[in-house]
Write a protein that holds these residues in place. Structure first.
Motif, PDB file in Angstrom:
ATOM      1  N   THR A  89       0.828  -1.203   0.000  1.00  0.00           N
ATOM      2  CA  THR A  89       0.000   0.000   0.000  1.00  0.00           C
ATOM      3  C   THR A  89       0.866   1.258   0.000  1.00  0.00           C
ATOM      4  O   THR A  89       0.571   2.232  -0.707  1.00  0.00           O
ATOM      5  CB  THR A  89      -0.929   0.004   1.228  1.00  0.00           C
ATOM      6  N   ILE A  90       1.944   1.241   0.792  1.00  0.00           N
ATOM      7  CA  ILE A  90       2.861   2.388   0.835  1.00  0.00           C
ATOM      8  C   ILE A  90       3.428   2.657  -0.552  1.00  0.00           C
ATOM      9  O   ILE A  90       3.510   3.806  -1.010  1.00  0.00           O
ATOM     10  CB  ILE A  90       4.001   2.131   1.836  1.00  0.00           C
ATOM     11  N   ALA A  91       3.829   1.593  -1.251  1.00  0.00           N
ATOM     12  CA  ALA A  91       4.399   1.757  -2.587  1.00  0.00           C
ATOM     13  C   ALA A  91       3.388   2.370  -3.540  1.00  0.00           C
ATOM     14  O   ALA A  91       3.722   3.252  -4.349  1.00  0.00           O
ATOM     15  CB  ALA A  91       4.866   0.395  -3.107  1.00  0.00           C
ATOM     16  N   PHE A  92       2.137   1.919  -3.431  1.00  0.00           N
ATOM     17  CA  PHE A  92       1.098   2.508  -4.278  1.00  0.00           C
ATOM     18  C   PHE A  92       0.947   4.007  -3.974  1.00  0.00           C
ATOM     19  O   PHE A  92       0.846   4.832  -4.884  1.00  0.00           O
ATOM     20  CB  PHE A  92      -0.244   1.804  -4.030  1.00  0.00           C
ATOM     21  N   GLY A  93       0.911   4.349  -2.708  1.00  0.00           N
ATOM     22  CA  GLY A  93       0.741   5.742  -2.318  1.00  0.00           C
ATOM     23  C   GLY A  93       1.881   6.618  -2.783  1.00  0.00           C
ATOM     24  O   GLY A  93       1.669   7.708  -3.331  1.00  0.00           O
ATOM     25  N   ARG A  94       3.113   6.150  -2.549  1.00  0.00           N
ATOM     26  CA  ARG A  94       4.285   6.936  -2.969  1.00  0.00           C
ATOM     27  C   ARG A  94       4.312   7.095  -4.487  1.00  0.00           C
ATOM     28  O   ARG A  94       4.620   8.176  -5.003  1.00  0.00           O
ATOM     29  CB  ARG A  94       5.557   6.250  -2.473  1.00  0.00           C
ATOM     30  N   GLY A  95       3.973   6.031  -5.187  1.00  0.00           N
ATOM     31  CA  GLY A  95       3.990   6.104  -6.640  1.00  0.00           C
ATOM     32  C   GLY A  95       2.966   7.065  -7.199  1.00  0.00           C
ATOM     33  O   GLY A  95       3.191   7.708  -8.226  1.00  0.00           O
ATOM     34  N   ALA A  96       1.834   7.185  -6.521  1.00  0.00           N
ATOM     35  CA  ALA A  96       0.770   8.082  -6.991  1.00  0.00           C
ATOM     36  C   ALA A  96       0.860   9.476  -6.391  1.00  0.00           C
ATOM     37  O   ALA A  96       0.062  10.353  -6.732  1.00  0.00           O
ATOM     38  CB  ALA A  96      -0.588   7.461  -6.653  1.00  0.00           C
ATOM     39  N   GLY A  97       1.828   9.682  -5.483  1.00  0.00           N
ATOM     40  CA  GLY A  97       1.955  10.988  -4.842  1.00  0.00           C
ATOM     41  C   GLY A  97       0.842  11.293  -3.871  1.00  0.00           C
ATOM     42  O   GLY A  97       0.494  12.469  -3.658  1.00  0.00           O
ATOM     43  N   VAL A  98       0.265  10.261  -3.261  1.00  0.00           N
ATOM     44  CA  VAL A  98      -0.830  10.429  -2.305  1.00  0.00           C
ATOM     45  C   VAL A  98      -0.281  10.289  -0.891  1.00  0.00           C
ATOM     46  O   VAL A  98       0.417   9.309  -0.588  1.00  0.00           O
ATOM     47  CB  VAL A  98      -1.945   9.391  -2.544  1.00  0.00           C
ATOM     48  N   LEU A  99      -0.583  11.237  -0.024  1.00  0.00           N
ATOM     49  CA  LEU A  99      -0.124  11.172   1.353  1.00  0.00           C
ATOM     50  C   LEU A  99      -0.667   9.913   2.021  1.00  0.00           C
ATOM     51  O   LEU A  99      -1.870   9.624   1.973  1.00  0.00           O
ATOM     52  CB  LEU A  99      -0.589  12.401   2.129  1.00  0.00           C
ATOM     53  N   THR A 100       0.242   9.158   2.649  1.00  0.00           N
ATOM     54  CA  THR A 100      -0.114   7.845   3.184  1.00  0.00           C
ATOM     55  C   THR A 100       0.200   7.759   4.673  1.00  0.00           C
ATOM     56  O   THR A 100       1.272   8.175   5.117  1.00  0.00           O
ATOM     57  CB  THR A 100       0.654   6.734   2.439  1.00  0.00           C
ATOM     58  N   ASN A 101      -0.758   7.207   5.417  1.00  0.00           N
ATOM     59  CA  ASN A 101      -0.552   6.928   6.837  1.00  0.00           C
ATOM     60  C   ASN A 101      -0.576   5.423   7.044  1.00  0.00           C
ATOM     61  O   ASN A 101      -1.486   4.740   6.582  1.00  0.00           O
ATOM     62  CB  ASN A 101      -1.652   7.574   7.682  1.00  0.00           C
TER      63      ASN A 101
END
Length: 331
Positions: A89-101
């Motif tokens: 999930t973190i990788a998806f968030g970082r790749g899309a530029g979405v802030l992730t918790n």
């Protein structure tokens, strides 16, 4: 500050959460207090999530989160409580530029969710950089005791009335009006069950008819650089003053307690400014509240001379700096 506190607009936000267990439920109970569009991705979701989806409070996808799901997302929560799934999930968030918790993983998170005191529309957020959650809960409990549930209703009434209050002159007159509302008139009207809008209208009429406020000067002193050693009356004066006149040696940590809108005047060399009583009286013209904060006890003669210049004067005693032997013991 390793984490900068902000309040994010949620009216048009799309928030994604991966996970369907206890960690997901804890986050969702908080997120559902906002108007955000919430989507949960979980093959095996808790019964509460299924119920909330049926009620239309969120959308449930009975599958794993995919990379393409992040298009248009505002925030992403990794709450699978599984290292491999959370890493994905973190990788998806970082790749899309979405802030992730990532739940319970400070280092892997782009943001953290603070402890909150909810008196909507008043919200107090408490953060400890993730280092002391027990302390955050303690502070939260203390604030909840100080902020009654009625605080939200008073703030909501004030928001609806704000445009009408603009008939008052900008600055001190409006601050006095709102201070009166939140400190006295509002709580009294709420406790008596009165209509808050009617109470605000009556209060506005009173303030419009009132006479101009007399200039005020508060004389205070502190011998310490420690804000915790300020007497309570001085702390309140710092919060209320329109102008803070202070000796150059007053610590920045002390001045940080003043209102950010206040004017500050530093006395570097008293020989280069008008006599202090006249200076304070000049600054207080127009009904302003001036606080003079000194590094040593304020004399009665200064108070008398300031009164003679035509201002109301209040004196607040201070505390001296701790003796050297006390500082050594504390160290």
């Amino acid at each position: 500050m390793q984490h900068f506190p902000i309040f994010l607009a949620m009216a048009d936000a799309r928030v994604l959460l991966s996970g369907g267990g206890a960690a997901a439920l804890a986050k969702l109970r908080l997120l559902m207090k906002t108007p955000a569009r919430i989507e949960v991705f979980a093959r095996d979701a808790a019964p509460e999530i299924v119920t909330w989806a049926r009620q239309g409070r969120l959308r449930h996808h009975a599958r794993d989160l995919q990379r393409g799901d992040l298009n248009g997302a505002t925030l992403l929560y990794a709450a699978d409580e599984d290292d491999a799934l959370d890493t994905r999930t973190i990788a998806f968030g970082r790749g899309a530029g979405v802030l992730t918790n990532v739940v319970d993983n400070l280092q892997a998170s782009d943001f953290i969710t603070p402890a909150m005191v909810d008196r909507a529309p008043v919200t107090v957020a408490i953060g400890t950089e993730g280092t002391a959650p027990v302390l955050a809960r303690k502070i939260k409990a203390a604030l909840e005791e100080q902020l009654p549930v009625a605080t939200g209703a008073l703030a909501a009434a004030a928001a609806a009335f704000r445009d009408r209050a603009e008939v008052l002159p900008h600055g001190e007159a409006r601050r006095r009006f709102w201070a009166d509302w939140f400190d006295a008139t509002g709580p009294e009207a709420q406790a008596a069950g009165h209509d808050l809008d009617v109470a605000l209208s009556a209060l506005l009429t009173t303030h419009q008819a009132g006479q101009a406020r007399a200039p005020r000067v508060t004389l205070a002193w502190t011998g310490s650089d420690d804000p915790d050693l300020l007497v309570m009356k001085t702390r309140r004066a710092l919060d209320e003053a329109d102008v803070v006149v202070h000796d150059a040696a007053i610590a920045p940590e002390i001045l940080e307690l003043a209102r950010r809108e206040a004017d500050f005047l530093t006395l570097h060399d008293t020989a280069t400014v008008p006599p202090l009583p006249q200076l304070l009286a000049q600054q207080a013209k127009g009904g302003r509240h001036v606080l003079y904060l000194a590094c040593s006890p304020v004399s009665d003669s200064l108070a008398a001379a300031t009164r003679a210049a035509g201002t109301q004067v209040t004196m607040i005693p201070g505390l001296p700096a701790a003796p050297a032997f006390q500082r050594q013991e504390q160290a």
